[in-house]
Design a protein around this motif. Sequence first.
Motif, PDB file in Angstrom:
ATOM      1  N   ASP A  91       0.847  -1.186   0.000  1.00 17.07           N
ATOM      2  CA  ASP A  91       0.000   0.000   0.000  1.00 17.07           C
ATOM      3  C   ASP A  91       0.886   1.242   0.000  1.00 17.07           C
ATOM      4  O   ASP A  91       1.931   1.270   0.660  1.00 17.07           O
ATOM      5  CB  ASP A  91      -0.888   0.039   1.245  1.00 17.07           C
ATOM      6  N   VAL A  92       0.475   2.262  -0.731  1.00 15.41           N
ATOM      7  CA  VAL A  92       1.190   3.532  -0.782  1.00 15.41           C
ATOM      8  C   VAL A  92       0.223   4.605  -0.317  1.00 15.41           C
ATOM      9  O   VAL A  92      -0.844   4.790  -0.894  1.00 15.41           O
ATOM     10  CB  VAL A  92       1.679   3.842  -2.214  1.00 15.41           C
ATOM     11  N   LEU A  93       0.590   5.324   0.727  1.00 14.93           N
ATOM     12  CA  LEU A  93      -0.228   6.394   1.286  1.00 14.93           C
ATOM     13  C   LEU A  93       0.381   7.723   0.845  1.00 14.93           C
ATOM     14  O   LEU A  93       1.575   7.962   1.061  1.00 14.93           O
ATOM     15  CB  LEU A  93      -0.230   6.274   2.814  1.00 14.93           C
ATOM     16  N   VAL A  94      -0.421   8.565   0.181  1.00 19.37           N
ATOM     17  CA  VAL A  94       0.089   9.791  -0.442  1.00 19.37           C
ATOM     18  C   VAL A  94      -0.765  10.989  -0.036  1.00 19.37           C
ATOM     19  O   VAL A  94      -1.987  10.873   0.085  1.00 19.37           O
ATOM     20  CB  VAL A  94       0.081   9.645  -1.987  1.00 19.37           C
ATOM     21  N   LEU A  95      -0.110  12.130   0.140  1.00 19.76           N
ATOM     22  CA  LEU A  95      -0.788  13.405   0.354  1.00 19.76           C
ATOM     23  C   LEU A  95      -0.492  14.276  -0.863  1.00 19.76           C
ATOM     24  O   LEU A  95       0.652  14.365  -1.300  1.00 19.76           O
ATOM     25  CB  LEU A  95      -0.264  14.080   1.619  1.00 19.76           C
ATOM     26  N   SER A  96      -1.528  14.905  -1.409  1.00 23.06           N
ATOM     27  CA  SER A  96      -1.344  15.801  -2.549  1.00 23.06           C
ATOM     28  C   SER A  96      -2.272  16.996  -2.415  1.00 23.06           C
ATOM     29  O   SER A  96      -3.426  16.861  -2.027  1.00 23.06           O
ATOM     30  CB  SER A  96      -1.630  15.078  -3.863  1.00 23.06           C
ATOM     31  N   THR A  97      -1.764  18.163  -2.772  1.00 23.28           N
ATOM     32  CA  THR A  97      -2.586  19.371  -2.768  1.00 23.28           C
ATOM     33  C   THR A  97      -2.959  19.772  -4.194  1.00 23.28           C
ATOM     34  O   THR A  97      -3.551  20.826  -4.400  1.00 23.28           O
ATOM     35  CB  THR A  97      -1.830  20.540  -2.104  1.00 23.28           C
ATOM     36  N   HIS A  98      -2.620  18.937  -5.157  1.00 23.14           N
ATOM     37  CA  HIS A  98      -2.797  19.303  -6.555  1.00 23.14           C
ATOM     38  C   HIS A  98      -3.580  18.284  -7.372  1.00 23.14           C
ATOM     39  O   HIS A  98      -4.050  18.594  -8.450  1.00 23.14           O
ATOM     40  CB  HIS A  98      -1.406  19.497  -7.181  1.00 23.14           C
ATOM     41  N   HIS A  99      -3.722  17.066  -6.887  1.00 23.51           N
ATOM     42  CA  HIS A  99      -4.280  15.971  -7.680  1.00 23.51           C
ATOM     43  C   HIS A  99      -5.635  15.494  -7.178  1.00 23.51           C
ATOM     44  O   HIS A  99      -6.011  15.742  -6.046  1.00 23.51           O
ATOM     45  CB  HIS A  99      -3.320  14.782  -7.679  1.00 23.51           C
ATOM     46  N   THR A 100      -6.299  14.746  -8.058  1.00 22.81           N
ATOM     47  CA  THR A 100      -7.521  14.026  -7.710  1.00 22.81           C
ATOM     48  C   THR A 100      -7.181  12.533  -7.719  1.00 22.81           C
ATOM     49  O   THR A 100      -6.017  12.159  -7.838  1.00 22.81           O
ATOM     50  CB  THR A 100      -8.642  14.319  -8.723  1.00 22.81           C
ATOM     51  N   LEU A 101      -8.194  11.688  -7.635  1.00 22.95           N
ATOM     52  CA  LEU A 101      -7.976  10.237  -7.619  1.00 22.95           C
ATOM     53  C   LEU A 101      -8.034   9.630  -9.019  1.00 22.95           C
ATOM     54  O   LEU A 101      -8.250   8.430  -9.172  1.00 22.95           O
ATOM     55  CB  LEU A 101      -9.017   9.569  -6.713  1.00 22.95           C
ATOM     56  N   GLU A 102      -7.820  10.432 -10.034  1.00 17.05           N
ATOM     57  CA  GLU A 102      -7.906   9.983 -11.427  1.00 17.05           C
ATOM     58  C   GLU A 102      -6.894   8.874 -11.736  1.00 17.05           C
ATOM     59  O   GLU A 102      -5.714   8.981 -11.410  1.00 17.05           O
ATOM     60  CB  GLU A 102      -7.645  11.181 -12.343  1.00 17.05           C
ATOM     61  N   ILE A 103      -7.382   7.806 -12.371  1.00 15.79           N
ATOM     62  CA  ILE A 103      -6.530   6.692 -12.808  1.00 15.79           C
ATOM     63  C   ILE A 103      -6.238   6.895 -14.294  1.00 15.79           C
ATOM     64  O   ILE A 103      -7.146   7.146 -15.088  1.00 15.79           O
ATOM     65  CB  ILE A 103      -7.250   5.336 -12.619  1.00 15.79           C
ATOM     66  N   VAL A 104      -4.954   6.793 -14.667  1.00 20.22           N
ATOM     67  CA  VAL A 104      -4.569   6.982 -16.070  1.00 20.22           C
ATOM     68  C   VAL A 104      -3.760   5.784 -16.566  1.00 20.22           C
ATOM     69  O   VAL A 104      -3.135   5.073 -15.785  1.00 20.22           O
ATOM     70  CB  VAL A 104      -3.759   8.288 -16.271  1.00 20.22           C
ATOM     71  N   ASN A 105      -3.774   5.612 -17.865  1.00 18.19           N
ATOM     72  CA  ASN A 105      -2.999   4.562 -18.501  1.00 18.19           C
ATOM     73  C   ASN A 105      -1.550   5.030 -18.612  1.00 18.19           C
ATOM     74  O   ASN A 105      -1.286   6.133 -19.088  1.00 18.19           O
ATOM     75  CB  ASN A 105      -3.585   4.268 -19.888  1.00 18.19           C
ATOM     76  N   THR A 106      -0.578   4.207 -18.193  1.00 16.03           N
ATOM     77  CA  THR A 106       0.825   4.594 -18.226  1.00 16.03           C
ATOM     78  C   THR A 106       1.444   4.435 -19.607  1.00 16.03           C
ATOM     79  O   THR A 106       2.545   4.904 -19.841  1.00 16.03           O
ATOM     80  CB  THR A 106       1.644   3.747 -17.233  1.00 16.03           C
ATOM     81  N   GLY A 107       0.753   3.744 -20.512  1.00 12.72           N
ATOM     82  CA  GLY A 107       1.311   3.497 -21.840  1.00 12.72           C
ATOM     83  C   GLY A 107       2.180   2.256 -21.883  1.00 12.72           C
ATOM     84  O   GLY A 107       2.756   1.928 -22.914  1.00 12.72           O
ATOM     85  N   LYS A 108       2.284   1.566 -20.755  1.00  7.24           N
ATOM     86  CA  LYS A 108       3.083   0.339 -20.675  1.00  7.24           C
ATOM     87  C   LYS A 108       2.149  -0.850 -20.536  1.00  7.24           C
ATOM     88  O   LYS A 108       0.985  -0.702 -20.184  1.00  7.24           O
ATOM     89  CB  LYS A 108       4.026   0.398 -19.481  1.00  7.24           C
TER      90      LYS A 108
END
Length: 150
Positions: A91-108
């Motif tokens: 599990d990776v726990l992250v704090l961001s003041t700029h992002h949403t929870l959007e999932i994107v394709n990495t192209g890999k």
Amino acid sequence: MDKGENNLSTHVVLKLCEDYLDSGRTDNFYTHIPLANQLLKRKTHNIGTLRKSRKYLPKDIVTAKLSRGEVIGQENKDGIVVAKWRDDKRDVLVLSTHHTLEIVNTGKKNRKQEDIKKPKFIINYNAGKAGIDLSDQLSSYSSPMRKSIR
């Protein structure tokens, strides 16, 4: 960490980052919510990984059990997102003041030729972290601390 230590560390980090404040840059120094609030007041975004023992984190996010590739998060009234994402191993726990929870394709693609998808905040965090990791690796080769052999 008590409230006095928290305010002191926030003050120290803000002093160290003084040249970069008010410019919209990101920083992952000592990531915690009070520092993120202070950086937002200075128009500076912050993204970084979190320790699950930090104060002020939403308990339901920290304790959530996730399956591989799943992401959950919560945004507070100030626009600070605390998110948890499960990669292949942990599990990776992250704090961001700029992002949403959007999932994107990495192209890999993985071994099964399936598209690899990650949250956008993880991709941006990794892109910003790459230079630091390389710097740490190169400096480790010429460390002034040498072990002597007797």
